[in-house]
Design a protein around this motif. Sequence first.
Motif, mmCIF file in Angstrom:
data_model
loop_
_atom_site.group_PDB
_atom_site.id
_atom_site.type_symbol
_atom_site.label_atom_id
_atom_site.label_comp_id
_atom_site.label_asym_id
_atom_site.label_seq_id
_atom_site.Cartn_x
_atom_site.Cartn_y
_atom_site.Cartn_z
ATOM 1 N N ARG A 1 0.794 -1.230 0.160
ATOM 2 C CA ARG A 1 0.184 0.066 0.026
ATOM 3 C C ARG A 1 0.766 1.221 -0.095
ATOM 4 O O ARG A 1 1.968 1.443 0.801
ATOM 5 C CB ARG A 1 -0.882 -0.038 1.241
ATOM 6 N N GLY B 1 -7.055 7.152 1.458
ATOM 7 C CA GLY B 1 -6.841 5.687 1.535
ATOM 8 C C GLY B 1 -8.255 5.047 1.872
ATOM 9 O O GLY B 1 -9.071 5.490 2.730
ATOM 10 N N ASP C 1 -9.218 1.131 2.678
ATOM 11 C CA ASP C 1 -8.834 -0.380 3.037
ATOM 12 C C ASP C 1 -9.833 -1.192 3.616
ATOM 13 O O ASP C 1 -10.242 -1.248 4.720
ATOM 14 C CB ASP C 1 -7.439 -0.095 4.162
ATOM 15 N N ASN D 1 -9.707 -4.414 3.746
ATOM 16 C CA ASN D 1 -9.366 -5.570 4.632
ATOM 17 C C ASN D 1 -9.118 -5.206 6.169
ATOM 18 O O ASN D 1 -9.434 -5.728 6.992
ATOM 19 C CB ASN D 1 -7.865 -6.022 4.280
ATOM 20 N N GLU D 2 -8.847 -3.616 6.386
ATOM 21 C CA GLU D 2 -8.846 -3.105 7.827
ATOM 22 C C GLU D 2 -10.127 -2.514 7.933
ATOM 23 O O GLU D 2 -10.186 -1.980 9.266
ATOM 24 C CB GLU D 2 -7.630 -2.367 7.917
ATOM 25 N N SER E 1 -11.259 0.420 6.854
ATOM 26 C CA SER E 1 -10.812 1.760 7.323
ATOM 27 C C SER E 1 -10.839 2.737 6.172
ATOM 28 O O SER E 1 -10.598 2.174 5.181
ATOM 29 C CB SER E 1 -9.466 1.944 8.377
ATOM 30 N N PHE F 1 -7.772 2.524 -3.161
ATOM 31 C CA PHE F 1 -7.834 1.447 -2.430
ATOM 32 C C PHE F 1 -6.615 0.618 -2.227
ATOM 33 O O PHE F 1 -6.454 -0.459 -1.528
ATOM 34 C CB PHE F 1 -8.753 0.214 -3.271
ATOM 35 N N SER F 2 -5.524 1.234 -2.807
ATOM 36 C CA SER F 2 -4.392 0.606 -2.456
ATOM 37 C C SER F 2 -3.233 1.721 -1.859
ATOM 38 O O SER F 2 -2.293 1.808 -1.598
ATOM 39 C CB SER F 2 -3.595 0.219 -3.540
ATOM 40 N N THR F 3 -3.822 2.877 -1.379
ATOM 41 C CA THR F 3 -2.922 3.845 -0.680
ATOM 42 C C THR F 3 -3.510 4.117 0.811
ATOM 43 O O THR F 3 -4.729 3.715 1.067
ATOM 44 C CB THR F 3 -3.313 5.220 -1.649
ATOM 45 N N ASP F 4 -2.728 4.652 1.478
ATOM 46 C CA ASP F 4 -3.066 5.200 2.937
ATOM 47 C C ASP F 4 -2.711 6.382 3.077
ATOM 48 O O ASP F 4 -1.793 6.975 2.887
ATOM 49 C CB ASP F 4 -2.352 3.979 4.066
ATOM 50 N N ASN G 1 -6.857 7.376 10.394
ATOM 51 C CA ASN G 1 -8.022 6.575 10.132
ATOM 52 C C ASN G 1 -9.294 7.311 10.832
ATOM 53 O O ASN G 1 -9.442 7.223 11.935
ATOM 54 C CB ASN G 1 -8.138 5.105 10.511
ATOM 55 N N ILE H 1 -10.640 -7.496 -3.398
ATOM 56 C CA ILE H 1 -11.093 -6.408 -2.745
ATOM 57 C C ILE H 1 -12.769 -6.281 -2.663
ATOM 58 O O ILE H 1 -13.261 -6.281 -1.874
ATOM 59 C CB ILE H 1 -10.788 -4.936 -3.499
#
Length: 255
Positions: free
Chosen positions: A60, A176, A178, A180-181, A183, A214-217, A221, A241
């Motif tokens: 990410r 971002g 995410d 999976n998280e 967030s 979807f691949s950056t942060d 949060n 995703i």
Amino acid sequence: MFLEERQEKILEILAEEGKVLVKELAEMFCVTEDSIRKDLSTLELDGKLKRTYGGAIPIREKIHVAEANKRRMLDVDEKRKIAQIAFKLIEPGDMIYLDVSTINIALAELMAKSDNDFKVVTSMVDVISILASNPKIDLICVGGRINKSRDGFCGGLAYEYVSRLKPDISFIGAVGVDVNENSVSTYNIDEGITKAKVISVSKKAYIVAQMKKFSTDGNYNFATLDSLSGVITDAKPKKDIFKAAQNSGIEIIFE
């Protein structure tokens, strides 16, 4: 197949699927699982992926372009598509909240060209300048401290103001996403606190973000995805995703 060719193919599969599993790769390439683990270790050392239990996922990214006048020139077509999807979700009579987001600039431009009447609340300077001269738009501006990127308002006064609102629908920007998280993140903490409050007081709240988000942060949060009505983006998500979003009951709207 040479070692380098196999590793390149692993990266291609990762880019397409969003994750790879050691067992599946070993069967696909007719090699041992230890060989695949070594491949993944090499690729991780090269900074090309991140190993996880039983496989690997993409790295990410953290990409920070602060100024709106620079961000608005990036991914123009994608942002217009997202804005068009968001525009269709607005019902007559809605109070609409437009957060600090260059996608919301595109959405404001659609509103300005429309013959419909709108009631818009915004904390973004560019949105104010686009909508202020249109007599058919009831425009309400959130004040407060100007943010570091000089494109919107945040801080205690902005928070106090939005806490008293009850928007029918809000469109929130993000750095971002995410799944999976579970967030959604941004860089500026004050902005993130304001975004979270807008989400909590809105009847419906959508994140507006390009698929690459979807691949950056970011570093903060500000909300969980399951607290939102959905995420509006410009393309169909990768399989992992999309599956993770479905499993969590998160709606991703891309058409």
